[in-house]
Design a protein around this motif. Structure first.
Motif, PDB file in Angstrom:
ATOM      1  N   TYR A 190      35.934 -10.911 -33.535  1.00  0.00           N
ATOM      2  CA  TYR A 190      34.873 -11.048 -34.497  1.00  0.00           C
ATOM      3  C   TYR A 190      35.090 -11.478 -35.928  1.00  0.00           C
ATOM      4  O   TYR A 190      35.944 -10.703 -36.328  1.00  0.00           O
ATOM      5  CB  TYR A 190      33.872  -9.745 -34.342  1.00  0.00           C
ATOM      6  N   LEU A 191      35.101 -12.548 -36.447  1.00  0.00           N
ATOM      7  CA  LEU A 191      35.546 -13.012 -37.694  1.00  0.00           C
ATOM      8  C   LEU A 191      37.033 -12.898 -37.705  1.00  0.00           C
ATOM      9  O   LEU A 191      37.480 -12.209 -38.794  1.00  0.00           O
ATOM     10  CB  LEU A 191      34.493 -12.189 -38.851  1.00  0.00           C
ATOM     11  N   GLY A 192      37.515 -13.270 -36.824  1.00  0.00           N
ATOM     12  CA  GLY A 192      39.122 -13.073 -36.720  1.00  0.00           C
ATOM     13  C   GLY A 192      39.712 -12.161 -35.710  1.00  0.00           C
ATOM     14  O   GLY A 192      39.272 -12.026 -34.733  1.00  0.00           O
ATOM     15  N   ASN A 193      40.062 -11.113 -36.351  1.00  0.00           N
ATOM     16  CA  ASN A 193      40.504 -10.110 -35.547  1.00  0.00           C
ATOM     17  C   ASN A 193      39.794  -8.488 -35.660  1.00  0.00           C
ATOM     18  O   ASN A 193      40.224  -7.595 -35.394  1.00  0.00           O
ATOM     19  CB  ASN A 193      42.158  -9.817 -35.865  1.00  0.00           C
ATOM     20  N   HIS A 194      38.642  -8.595 -36.383  1.00  0.00           N
ATOM     21  CA  HIS A 194      37.735  -7.546 -36.328  1.00  0.00           C
ATOM     22  C   HIS A 194      37.074  -7.513 -35.012  1.00  0.00           C
ATOM     23  O   HIS A 194      36.961  -8.180 -33.985  1.00  0.00           O
ATOM     24  CB  HIS A 194      36.756  -7.627 -37.303  1.00  0.00           C
ATOM     25  N   THR A 195      36.642  -6.003 -34.620  1.00  0.00           N
ATOM     26  CA  THR A 195      36.026  -5.625 -33.434  1.00  0.00           C
ATOM     27  C   THR A 195      34.618  -5.349 -33.737  1.00  0.00           C
ATOM     28  O   THR A 195      34.346  -4.534 -34.569  1.00  0.00           O
ATOM     29  CB  THR A 195      36.684  -4.224 -33.019  1.00  0.00           C
ATOM     30  N   PHE A 196      33.771  -5.923 -33.127  1.00  0.00           N
ATOM     31  CA  PHE A 196      32.012  -5.897 -32.927  1.00  0.00           C
ATOM     32  C   PHE A 196      31.777  -5.122 -31.695  1.00  0.00           C
ATOM     33  O   PHE A 196      32.067  -5.421 -30.679  1.00  0.00           O
ATOM     34  CB  PHE A 196      31.794  -7.148 -33.096  1.00  0.00           C
ATOM     35  N   SER A 197      31.088  -3.888 -32.151  1.00  0.00           N
ATOM     36  CA  SER A 197      30.489  -3.062 -31.031  1.00  0.00           C
ATOM     37  C   SER A 197      29.199  -3.115 -31.331  1.00  0.00           C
ATOM     38  O   SER A 197      28.429  -2.687 -32.411  1.00  0.00           O
ATOM     39  CB  SER A 197      31.139  -1.647 -31.191  1.00  0.00           C
ATOM     40  N   GLN A 198      28.504  -2.716 -29.954  1.00  0.00           N
ATOM     41  CA  GLN A 198      26.957  -2.647 -29.939  1.00  0.00           C
ATOM     42  C   GLN A 198      26.542  -1.686 -29.147  1.00  0.00           C
ATOM     43  O   GLN A 198      26.733  -1.543 -28.051  1.00  0.00           O
ATOM     44  CB  GLN A 198      26.182  -3.833 -29.978  1.00  0.00           C
ATOM     45  N   ASN A 199      25.556  -0.857 -29.479  1.00  0.00           N
ATOM     46  CA  ASN A 199      24.815   0.062 -28.734  1.00  0.00           C
ATOM     47  C   ASN A 199      24.030  -0.620 -27.781  1.00  0.00           C
ATOM     48  O   ASN A 199      23.522  -1.747 -28.156  1.00  0.00           O
ATOM     49  CB  ASN A 199      24.187   1.224 -29.442  1.00  0.00           C
ATOM     50  N   PRO A 200      23.470   0.278 -26.692  1.00  0.00           N
ATOM     51  CA  PRO A 200      22.558  -0.721 -25.773  1.00  0.00           C
ATOM     52  C   PRO A 200      21.275  -0.758 -26.389  1.00  0.00           C
ATOM     53  O   PRO A 200      20.731  -0.039 -27.507  1.00  0.00           O
ATOM     54  CB  PRO A 200      22.477   0.812 -24.544  1.00  0.00           C
ATOM     55  N   VAL A 201      20.796  -1.848 -25.763  1.00  0.00           N
ATOM     56  CA  VAL A 201      19.282  -2.481 -26.384  1.00  0.00           C
ATOM     57  C   VAL A 201      18.397  -1.882 -24.924  1.00  0.00           C
ATOM     58  O   VAL A 201      18.700  -2.334 -23.940  1.00  0.00           O
ATOM     59  CB  VAL A 201      19.365  -3.643 -26.410  1.00  0.00           C
ATOM     60  N   TYR A 202      17.275  -1.144 -25.345  1.00  0.00           N
ATOM     61  CA  TYR A 202      16.356  -0.794 -24.227  1.00  0.00           C
ATOM     62  C   TYR A 202      15.112  -1.718 -24.345  1.00  0.00           C
ATOM     63  O   TYR A 202      14.579  -1.826 -25.417  1.00  0.00           O
ATOM     64  CB  TYR A 202      16.055   0.758 -24.263  1.00  0.00           C
ATOM     65  N   GLN A 203      14.319  -1.883 -23.233  1.00  0.00           N
ATOM     66  CA  GLN A 203      13.371  -2.920 -23.059  1.00  0.00           C
ATOM     67  C   GLN A 203      12.482  -2.576 -21.861  1.00  0.00           C
ATOM     68  O   GLN A 203      12.887  -1.907 -20.951  1.00  0.00           O
ATOM     69  CB  GLN A 203      14.018  -4.226 -22.655  1.00  0.00           C
ATOM     70  N   THR A 204      11.132  -2.595 -22.423  1.00  0.00           N
ATOM     71  CA  THR A 204      10.077  -2.476 -21.226  1.00  0.00           C
ATOM     72  C   THR A 204       9.313  -3.900 -21.305  1.00  0.00           C
ATOM     73  O   THR A 204       9.358  -4.429 -22.297  1.00  0.00           O
ATOM     74  CB  THR A 204       9.020  -1.352 -21.794  1.00  0.00           C
ATOM     75  N   GLN A 205       8.712  -4.057 -20.330  1.00  0.00           N
ATOM     76  CA  GLN A 205       7.820  -5.452 -19.860  1.00  0.00           C
ATOM     77  C   GLN A 205       6.629  -4.892 -19.347  1.00  0.00           C
ATOM     78  O   GLN A 205       6.749  -3.994 -18.367  1.00  0.00           O
ATOM     79  CB  GLN A 205       8.512  -6.534 -19.453  1.00  0.00           C
ATOM     80  N   VAL A 206       5.513  -5.575 -19.638  1.00  0.00           N
ATOM     81  CA  VAL A 206       4.265  -5.679 -19.061  1.00  0.00           C
ATOM     82  C   VAL A 206       3.665  -6.884 -18.557  1.00  0.00           C
ATOM     83  O   VAL A 206       3.714  -7.849 -19.576  1.00  0.00           O
ATOM     84  CB  VAL A 206       3.264  -4.762 -19.666  1.00  0.00           C
ATOM     85  N   HIS A 207       3.355  -7.331 -17.196  1.00  0.00           N
ATOM     86  CA  HIS A 207       2.544  -8.515 -17.292  1.00  0.00           C
ATOM     87  C   HIS A 207       1.412  -8.361 -16.246  1.00  0.00           C
ATOM     88  O   HIS A 207       1.491  -7.652 -15.495  1.00  0.00           O
ATOM     89  CB  HIS A 207       3.769  -9.530 -16.285  1.00  0.00           C
TER      90      HIS A 207
END
Length: 307
Positions: A206-223
């Motif tokens: 990330y932007l060279g030698n940086h480490t990019f981390s991300q927590n989970p994204v939670y999702q609900t759907q209704v149709h």
């Protein structure tokens, strides 16, 4: 040297654009994911979508007037399966896009234009209850009541990525999205609910030698889906996503994501083997991330299974 605020602002731009590009695949609002389908049928799909919107940043971040425009073409293949006597499906989607974006970053204009592949998606789903594996000849006698299914979607880091640039079409990381869905039919109306979480590996370029981390994204759907007797069906769609806090080199960005969207889908059969799907969606609420409108069309060709 990048300050914490600059890294946060850059991450917001990149994350919002990538999430928007992924949404152009209609992945975040996808009705009938857990419908039963006769075994052995293949699907070829060609889709196009046009997305435009803005990036909503934390007020403390020096990012203003961030706008994006993404035109995406998607090639996909799917096949319905017999999984231990239950109906299942495997699909692969390979999207290609052209992205243009602009913003004022700390009062200075920034622009980005890039074309290439978005990370491809592989998905495997099984309907464990209420949807037995049936041949095309057996299928007319099937009547849906309640279907309960699960799926796993995986995106591979094969999309366009330049570690020296702020905005890319690819993520340079894997993601894994397990999901559970329930579908209940009441006459011509079907109600479908699902819940999922997307989990990410780190991006260590990330932007060279940086480490990019991300927590989970939670999702609900209704149709809410309505089927007409002539084979046309339409749906009203909504989704809510939350989570996704990020960090760079272990330093948190305090950028909790919270977004909701609504939209609609219409599918029109052209003949026994072909159909056209039209879809559109818009943002209802955005706390931090991207707020955009997207509309598109998908052509589908079915073959195999005795068709």
């Amino acid at each position: 040297m990048w300050t914490k605020h600059k890294l946060c602002a850059v991450r917001l731009v990149q994350f919002a654009l990538i999430m928007a590009a992924q949404n152009a695949l209609a992945e975040d609002l996808e009705p009938r994911s857990y419908a039963n389908t006769p075994v052995g049928i293949n699907f070829l799909l060609l889709g196009y979508s046009d997305l435009s919107g803005s990036v909503t940043a934390n007020p403390s971040v020096p990012l203003e007037d961030a706008k994006l425009h993404i035109k995406t073409v998607v090639f996909a293949f799917a096949r319905s399966l017999d999984v231990w006597g239950r109906s299942g499906k495997f699909d692969i989607a390979v999207p290609e896009a052209r992205l243009t974006g602009s913003a004022l970053f700390a009062g200075e204009p920034r622009e980005r234009e890039v074309s290439g592949l978005i990370d491809p998606r592989f998905r495997f789903s099984v309907n464990w209850y209420g949807a037995p594996a049936l041949s095309l000849a057996e299928f007319p006698s099937y009547q849906q009541d309640v279907i309960i299914g699960t799926s796993i979607a995986i995106t591979a880091p094969l999309g366009q990525y330049d570690s020296s640039r702020l905005v890319n079409l690819g993520n340079n990381r894997w993601s894994f999205k397990p999901e559970i869905g329930i579908s209940k039919r009441l006459g011509a109306v079907t109600l479908e609910l699902s819940a999922a979480g997307t989990f990410y590996t780190d991006n260590d370029q990330y932007l060279g030698n940086h480490t990019f981390s991300q927590n989970p994204v939670y999702q609900t759907q209704v149709h809410l889906i309505y089927a007409f007797e002539n084979g046309v069906w339409c749906s009203l769609d909504a989704t809510y996503l939350a989570g996704g806090n990020t960090s760079v080199d272990g330093v948190g960005n305090h950028d909790f994501q919270e977004n909701s969207r609504y939209g609609g889908t219409v599918t029109l059969p052209l003949n026994r083997n072909q159909s056209i799907k039209l879809f559109a969606s818009a943002g209802a609420h955005t706390r931090t991330g991207s707020e955009f409108d997207v509309a598109g069309v998908v052509w589908q060709y079915r073959f195999g299974g005795g068709l």
